[in-house]
Design an enzyme around this catalytic site. Structure first.
Site, PDB file in Angstrom:
ATOM      1  N   ARG A   1       0.842  -1.176   0.000  1.00 52.07           N
ATOM      2  CA  ARG A   1       0.000   0.000   0.000  1.00 52.07           C
ATOM      3  C   ARG A   1       0.883   1.233   0.000  1.00 52.07           C
ATOM      4  NH1 ARG A   1      -4.671  -1.155  -1.522  1.00 52.07           N
ATOM      5  NH2 ARG A   1      -5.377   0.835  -0.710  1.00 52.07           N
TER       6      ARG A   1
ATOM      7  N   HIS B   1      13.771  -2.028  -2.242  1.00 58.57           N
ATOM      8  CA  HIS B   1      13.262  -2.141  -3.611  1.00 58.57           C
ATOM      9  C   HIS B   1      14.224  -3.003  -4.436  1.00 58.57           C
ATOM     10  CE1 HIS B   1      10.927  -0.860  -7.106  1.00 58.57           C
ATOM     11  NE2 HIS B   1      12.079  -0.790  -7.751  1.00 58.57           N
TER      12      HIS B   1
END
Lengths: 228, 228
Positions: free
Chosen positions: A113, A131
């Site tokens: 989210r 990431h």
């Protein structure tokens, strides 16, 4: 429904009280498998990371990450992102649960989210994400597939502070990972994941140890020994 | 002024004749110092790169790269980019000089002019460039400064085929380079340059050796031994 009576003044008082340098309490947020959560749990357990994980929060009840938390004796909290009047209300609820537990640093570990300004402001320079690419290349979803399709020969891992701009906050740490000729999304993702599991605890340690500053976008540790 | 009487049919006949796999003649294009030209000259001289440099072309008469070529006994050609009716005319002149000398692979080494479709079409998959960053991060000018300002911890070098899109052609080879806390544009550029000088001859060798294909954007060498 969240209780909105806490005003900003009260919130910041709580943050100030719970964030002395000696506070090394983490909150970890997951949506799925939580393998990076496991890497943090393991790093705490074997002493590589001097920290405690106060709570693991997921927006999905069935997230395997919640089960990992329970197995490790960590409080596992499910807060559905649906059913709130706005994202802001959801963000306030998250922030409140994290603050109640005295969390200093919020670690996103496959939390799917986007966080809004309310969460970002509640933990200034206190939310971190990992990431699976060398940002600014390949932000967003499916970074490994993006890298393969682009045809890069080197990709990697980025740990960065979270801002309201997607995958664009100041970078704490990066590690490169080669792309091989025979790679598929699966094999490349697996190779990157090994590096993620090393990089995340290291980056969290750097953040908790303090002594860092931001010079523009550059994350610097002026007191640290020279690299090279 | 260029002679425009050569039509496309004639041009392609020349290309076909001059491009058998055994042709390992390079044309190198420079605008300045030409340190990557020197790396190619050195790699040819010491046997790491089985190739010959047929000509070095610069759009600037005072480019140090031209002097490096002369010192190495290589023809040095100055072709001013000014004074042509259009970029297309300039591109035709470049292509013609390169073809006359039987060049199979054109290596850009700090050549500061964008090439148009005429040059790109004259050497299909036969023009290569080196860029001081891990593309697609930091294309264009001042890549090292862009990387520092962004705050990445890893940057590097990319050798790629040249297309009409700036710094966006298929990637032959990439090497990563760490960014240190104390780096300035100068120290980072110097560290990247060391890697450029290694990477460029290697990538040129891969291209000349053939046995590569493009799968989408991916540069692959199916016949080569597995990496890892």
């Amino acid at each position: 429904m969240p209780d909105d009576r806490n005003d900003a003044g009260l919130d910041f008082a709580v943050v100030a009280k719970s964030n002395p340098a000696s506070n090394r309490r983490l909150g970890v947020m997951v949506s799925g498998r939580g393998s990076n959560l496991q890497a943090l749990i393991d790093a705490v357990a074997d002493g590589r990371l001097d920290a405690s994980i106060a709570v693991v929060i997921s927006n999905r009840a069935e997230a395997e990450g919640l089960e990992r938390a329970r197995r490790a004796g960590i409080e596992a909290l499910y807060i559905n992102h649906r059913g709130w009047p706005s994202r802001d209300h959801y963000d306030r609820a998250l922030a409140e649960e994290l603050r109640k537990r005295g969390v200093r640093l919020v670690c996103l570990a496959g939390f799917m989210r986007l966080l809004g300004p309310t969460m970002i402001d509640a933990f200034p320079q206190g939310i971190v994400n990992i990431h699976p690419a060398l940002l600014p290349s390949f932000p967003g979803l499916d970074a490994q597939r993006q890298a393969l399709d682009y045809g890069v020969k080197v990709t990697g891992v980025t740990v960065h502070l979270v801002t309201t701009a997607l995958d664009a906050g100041p970078i704490i740490l990066q590690r490169s990972v080669p792309v091989l000729e025979t790679d598929t999304v699966e094999t490349l993702s697996a190779r990157i994941l090994v590096e993620e599991h090393r990089a995340y605890p290291e980056a969290v340690k750097l953040l908790l140890d303090g002594q860092w500053t931001l010079a523009g976008r550059r994350f610097l540790r002026p007191g640290s020994p020279a690299e090279g």
